[in-house]
Scaffold this motif. Sequence first.
Motif, PDB file in Angstrom:
ATOM      1  N   UNK A 274       0.686  -1.194  -0.018  1.00  0.00           N
ATOM      2  CA  UNK A 274      -0.026  -0.124   0.100  1.00  0.00           C
ATOM      3  C   UNK A 274       0.808   1.332  -0.077  1.00  0.00           C
ATOM      4  N   UNK A 275       2.124   0.983  -0.319  1.00  0.00           N
ATOM      5  CA  UNK A 275       2.862   2.548  -0.306  1.00  0.00           C
ATOM      6  C   UNK A 275       3.255   2.921  -1.712  1.00  0.00           C
ATOM      7  N   UNK A 276       3.387   4.083  -1.674  1.00  0.00           N
ATOM      8  CA  UNK A 276       3.481   4.800  -3.158  1.00  0.00           C
ATOM      9  C   UNK A 276       5.037   4.145  -3.784  1.00  0.00           C
ATOM     10  N   UNK A 277       5.034   3.475  -4.953  1.00  0.00           N
ATOM     11  CA  UNK A 277       6.238   3.332  -5.497  1.00  0.00           C
ATOM     12  C   UNK A 277       6.387   4.055  -6.869  1.00  0.00           C
ATOM     13  N   UNK A 278       7.599   4.094  -7.431  1.00  0.00           N
ATOM     14  CA  UNK A 278       7.894   4.708  -8.845  1.00  0.00           C
ATOM     15  C   UNK A 278       7.338   3.957  -9.887  1.00  0.00           C
ATOM     16  N   UNK A 279       6.607   4.386 -11.134  1.00  0.00           N
ATOM     17  CA  UNK A 279       6.452   3.650 -12.051  1.00  0.00           C
ATOM     18  C   UNK A 279       7.801   3.506 -12.840  1.00  0.00           C
ATOM     19  N   UNK A 280       7.974   1.841 -13.257  1.00  0.00           N
ATOM     20  CA  UNK A 280       9.254   1.686 -14.089  1.00  0.00           C
ATOM     21  C   UNK A 280       9.317   2.721 -15.000  1.00  0.00           C
ATOM     22  N   UNK A 281      10.547   3.253 -15.331  1.00  0.00           N
ATOM     23  CA  UNK A 281      10.590   4.223 -16.612  1.00  0.00           C
ATOM     24  C   UNK A 281      10.657   3.481 -17.872  1.00  0.00           C
ATOM     25  N   UNK A 282      11.014   2.037 -17.820  1.00  0.00           N
ATOM     26  CA  UNK A 282      10.928   0.945 -18.921  1.00  0.00           C
ATOM     27  C   UNK A 282      10.689  -0.370 -18.274  1.00  0.00           C
TER      28      UNK A 282
END
Length: 495
Positions: free
Chosen positions: A59-67
Amino acid sequence: MAHGHGTGGHDDGCGVNSQPRTRREALRTMGAGFGMMAFAQMVGASIAEASSSVLSSMGERVIKPDFKPRAKHVIFLFMNGGVSQVDTFDPKPELDKYDGKPIPNAIKTERKTGSLMKSPFKFSRYGKSGLEVSELFPEVGSIADDICVIRSMHTEIPNHEPSLLIMNTGHIQPGRPSMGAWLTYGLGTENKNLPGFVVLCPDQPTVVGPPLWSNGFLPAMHQGTFIADKAPRLEEEFDPYELIPNIHSDSTSLTDQRKEVDLVEKLNRLRMQRVGPNDEELEGAIKAMETAYRMQTEAPDVFDIRKESEATQRLYGPGSTARGCLMAVRLVEKGVRMVQVYYAKGDPWDHHDDINRHRVNARHSDRAFAAVVKDLKSRGLLDDTLVVCGTEFGRTPVLETGGGGAGGRVTNGRDHNPHGFSIWLAGGGVKGGMTYGRTDDFGFKVAENPVHIHDLHATILHLLGINHEKLTYNYSGRDFRLTDVAGKVIHDIIA
């Protein structure tokens, strides 16, 4: 004049008795409310940033993969102390030819050194690729077609502490987040019942210790969980509950503990409502307690390597390094983002007096290191798991003649060498059966395709789908990142 809403008996206006309790209340009362307008703009920016992210299973915010990522997990096998490249993965025929003679060009080392010294270990070619590996690592040689040896690593300082720190955190001074902390900050974890970053060693590794797996200024939940395994042999009976202090309570049931955790979390959430939602230390404590509770059911099981077949246990062999390697594979199989396995306490590969002592350490690690790659492949996990096997720096191609373990005598040892050394990688989108980069004819300095620690970190992040320049954290007025202000991806080693 604009006024806020009174709470708790306090006037939010400009009266004498006005005592703002929080930063938000202070902003409402300063500059006729213009502070709150700036705050609203900051909140809007945070919302915009959050819209470019996703939530992990916790449930924590994570960065979308750049690729698209090539790997999901990292296992870092760390030979702390400084492994000699010219005795393991970087053969130098010129050392045989000029053994006992002065090096043609003067070199500067940490301690007094003498003439060139050839390797006492024989090198052989392995696999279809013909990769050259010394007799110290025949089992690693057996997986030659799966590994990429980088022979052109280099770093800045020939001392253990700063070299260990930059290899683990991207900076030579303590206080920065470790690579594992950056990975869990950026990607989260796939198993809410286990920590996202685990560190394994028979005892506290190196003279640096916890700063090597610290969360630094990142939220506390990203700090590595250190597990000490002091049992001497793999086949010896051991209790997995003893690996993690206080993981199990004989006096309190899981049901009662659940009630306690829920009560403490409720109290903490009430406090966060009063002081604001951005208390990262409090949020980290809440998540840590929740993870600790959940670990009671899953952690003992994942660390209980007795559940593996006899064939699998034989594959790794006996000893603490073997046990740590097997645990690492079991942990990534359960979704842990990164596992780091240190060879032993202190600087066990630091052989100033006699390089032949590498034989003992290699005997304890060669089989287990190769088993990690073989076992991951058999479980179908090698493509998703990046294996990194390295050290903090290399060693000189010349004799050490004074200081440290040498005691002023001419010995068969080698001094520290940050100017050129070797590491190897496998799985996770890396090409196998190849070498990258080159040191000079004597193995002292990088001569071709230099790879700095920042480049290695940038490549690791790239393989996990992250642009290393975008994974940042604002602290003390500036944006920080694992690769500092440098780093380039080594595309030539990516499949």
